[in-house]
Scaffold this active site. Structure first.
Site, PDB file in Angstrom:
ATOM      1  N   ASP A  55      -6.839  -6.129   6.233  1.00  0.00           N
ATOM      2  CA  ASP A  55      -5.849  -5.191   6.787  1.00  0.00           C
ATOM      3  C   ASP A  55      -5.361  -5.715   8.134  1.00  0.00           C
ATOM      4  O   ASP A  55      -5.263  -4.960   9.113  1.00  0.00           O
ATOM      5  CB  ASP A  55      -6.412  -3.767   6.903  1.00  0.00           C
ATOM      6  CG  ASP A  55      -5.317  -2.747   7.219  1.00  0.00           C
ATOM      7  OD1 ASP A  55      -4.126  -3.121   7.180  1.00  0.00           O
ATOM      8  OD2 ASP A  55      -5.649  -1.589   7.505  1.00  0.00           O
ATOM      9  N   HIS A  85      -0.750  -5.718  16.640  1.00  0.00           N
ATOM     10  CA  HIS A  85       0.146  -5.091  17.613  1.00  0.00           C
ATOM     11  C   HIS A  85      -0.080  -5.853  18.912  1.00  0.00           C
ATOM     12  O   HIS A  85      -1.147  -6.437  19.111  1.00  0.00           O
ATOM     13  CB  HIS A  85      -0.222  -3.619  17.827  1.00  0.00           C
ATOM     14  CG  HIS A  85      -0.118  -2.788  16.590  1.00  0.00           C
ATOM     15  ND1 HIS A  85       1.071  -2.387  16.038  1.00  0.00           N
ATOM     16  CD2 HIS A  85      -1.085  -2.286  15.764  1.00  0.00           C
ATOM     17  CE1 HIS A  85       0.857  -1.671  14.950  1.00  0.00           C
ATOM     18  NE2 HIS A  85      -0.447  -1.608  14.753  1.00  0.00           N
ATOM     19  N   HIS A  98      -8.801  -0.580   1.863  1.00  0.00           N
ATOM     20  CA  HIS A  98      -9.637  -0.353   3.057  1.00  0.00           C
ATOM     21  C   HIS A  98     -10.434   0.961   3.084  1.00  0.00           C
ATOM     22  O   HIS A  98     -10.251   1.785   3.994  1.00  0.00           O
ATOM     23  CB  HIS A  98      -8.790  -0.460   4.328  1.00  0.00           C
ATOM     24  CG  HIS A  98      -7.459   0.259   4.313  1.00  0.00           C
ATOM     25  ND1 HIS A  98      -7.324   1.561   3.956  1.00  0.00           N
ATOM     26  CD2 HIS A  98      -6.216  -0.178   4.612  1.00  0.00           C
ATOM     27  CE1 HIS A  98      -6.052   1.913   4.056  1.00  0.00           C
ATOM     28  NE2 HIS A  98      -5.362   0.860   4.438  1.00  0.00           N
ATOM     29  N   GLU A 145       0.810  -1.156   0.000  1.00  0.00           N
ATOM     30  CA  GLU A 145       0.000   0.000   0.000  1.00  0.00           C
ATOM     31  C   GLU A 145       0.879   1.254   0.000  1.00  0.00           C
ATOM     32  O   GLU A 145       1.792   1.401   0.816  1.00  0.00           O
ATOM     33  CB  GLU A 145      -0.956   0.009   1.207  1.00  0.00           C
ATOM     34  CG  GLU A 145      -0.286  -0.010   2.573  1.00  0.00           C
ATOM     35  CD  GLU A 145      -1.301   0.030   3.729  1.00  0.00           C
ATOM     36  OE1 GLU A 145      -1.110  -0.719   4.665  1.00  0.00           O
ATOM     37  OE2 GLU A 145      -2.264   0.817   3.702  1.00  0.00           O
TER      38      GLU A 145
END
Ligand code: DOR
Length: 423
Positions: free
Chosen positions: A285, A289, A221, A143
């Protein structure tokens, strides 16, 4: 003609049109659809929904110094357990994939550790030799960040336009993260939504959609119906988090829901469903984390949501509920991504790639405990979901009721590939 023997038969598969047929599979390909070939291995699909393996066009598999968040092993197990047999990895790694050397190392990492098949995009940053990365096998470009995001350096409008011209000359696909950001540091989800607002996203999409004469464009997205409408003839991707979650449903400062583009209002979320027909691709997407990284004051928390494993299960639950239909689900999760990327199609006809996920009809609930991502949490906790019982990759059982089996994952290079890398 029915081949004398085959590797595997999927018995009594209900095809999207309603016909029931046996699928005979050899060497990773469907070889016959109809009555079965003799085979030592047979799976009864009666009562199951048999979907072509999904291609998730947008995942961040992390790795290296970011292995605490995810790596190819955990991320690809998460993909397979969610019915995704091919992932397209994004280049905002550390270091970013902007040299041939880092790109080739990334392929080697995936070849060593991934249990699902994969393609890898290359970064588009000032000074990147795009032609070299295209020849090295990049699936697509980006992206490309039109606004900064986690680990994503952005290009200004002029640099972006110049890159699109180069990508056009190469015959490549530009995949673009289109947003506008306002100055300021968000203290909660509502402010995050305002500083990276819907109007700015739509403006960024409109501007870039005007450059489609330079090259083929795919918008990553998109989070609102208005941004989808602004995309012109470019292909459009939407995520499950923008379809199933709004910031109004979450706690005001719930960092697990902090993502770029941000979660929108409940009204915007519903409007996004109203343009379902126009959406080309659903992609996750997947941006893991750790919980530790997320459990900090809101302004300091990284943006990103893990989602590769929950994407199909959420959508299949919507299918079972009757909110979406089977042909559009297959198109958006498997066949359109195949067309857009030039990857052979998975499906039910002779010659099709034999990647499938087999789903029962019983809805369960998403719970982080059963997921495989190293992130260890999910913002979809408690939502209805139907997880696959069995996943077949390249004609081999890769996953069966919680157990993983070796199944020949492979690399899909892009159209510019000239050979010389691992295949
Ligand atoms: O929220 C996001 N996180 N959006 C992106 O575009 C990048 C991603 C990440 O890599 O964490």
């Amino acid at each position: 003609m029915i081949p004398p023997r085959c590797d595997l038969v999927l018995k009594e598969v209900t095809l999207p049109g309603g016909r029931v047929a046996d699928l005979s599979i050899s060497d990773g390909i469907v070889v016959h659809t109809g009555s079965p070939c003799p085979s030592d291995q047979l799976i009864s699909c009666r009562g199951l929904t048999v979907l072509p393996g999904a291609i998730d066009m947008h995942v961040h598999m992390r790795g290296r110094v970011q292995s605490g968040k995810e790596d190819w092993k955990s991320g690809s197990m998460s993909a397979i357990a969610g019915g995704v047999t091919i992932v397209v990895d994004q280049p905002n790694t550390i270091p970013p994939l902007k040299t041939e050397e880092t790109f080739r190392e990334r392929i080697s990492e995936a070849a060593r550790d991934s249990v699902c098949s994969y393609a890898i995009n290359c970064g588009v940053l000032p000074g990147t030799d795009l032609a070299a990365l295209w020849r090295a096998g990049a699936m697509a470009f980006g992206e490309i960040f039109a606004a900064p995001s986690s680990y994503g350096e952005s290009l200004d409008a002029q640099a972006l336009r110049t890159s699109l011209e180069t990508i056009g000359r190469l015959g490549g696909l530009a995949t673009i993260h289109a947003e506008e950001t306002m100055p300021g540091s968000p203290s909660d989800l509502a402010t995050h939504n305002r500083l990276r607002g819907p109007a700015g996203e739509t403006r960024a999409v409109s501007l870039i959609a005007g450059w489609q004469h330079h090259c083929r464009i795919h918008f990553c997205h998109l989070s609102t119906a208005s941004a989808v409408a602004a995309a012109g003839s470019a292909s459009v991707e939407v995520t499950p988090h923008h379809l199933y979650l709004s910031y109004e449903q979450a706690g005001e400062t719930d960092t697990s829901c902090k993502v770029n583009p941000p979660l929108r209002t409940e009204t915007e979320r519903r409007r996004l469903w109203s343009v379902w027909e126009r959406i080309d691709v659903i992609a996750s997407d997947h941006a893991p984390h750790t919980m530790q990284e997320k459990l900090v004051p809101f302004p300091d928390a990284p943006s990103g949501i893990p989602g590769v494993e929950t994407m199909l299960p959420l959508l299949v639950a919507s299918l079972v509920k009757g909110d979406i239909d089977l042909p559009t689900l297959i198109a958006k999760t498997s066949w359109r991504p195949s067309e857009i990327l030039g990857i052979p199609k998975a499906g039910y006809s002779p010659g099709d790639r034999a990647d499938f996920a087999l789903y029962g009809s019983e809805s369960t609930r998403v719970t982080a405990e059963t997921l495989h991502s190293r992130a260890g949490w999910t913002p979809f906790e408690g939502l209805p979901a139907v997880f696959p019982d069995i996943v077949i990759q390249s004609g081999n059982i890769a996953y069966d009721h919680g157990d993983f089996y070796p199944s020949s994952p492979r690399w899909y290079p892009g159209r510019g590939y000239i050979g010389g890398g691992p295949t």
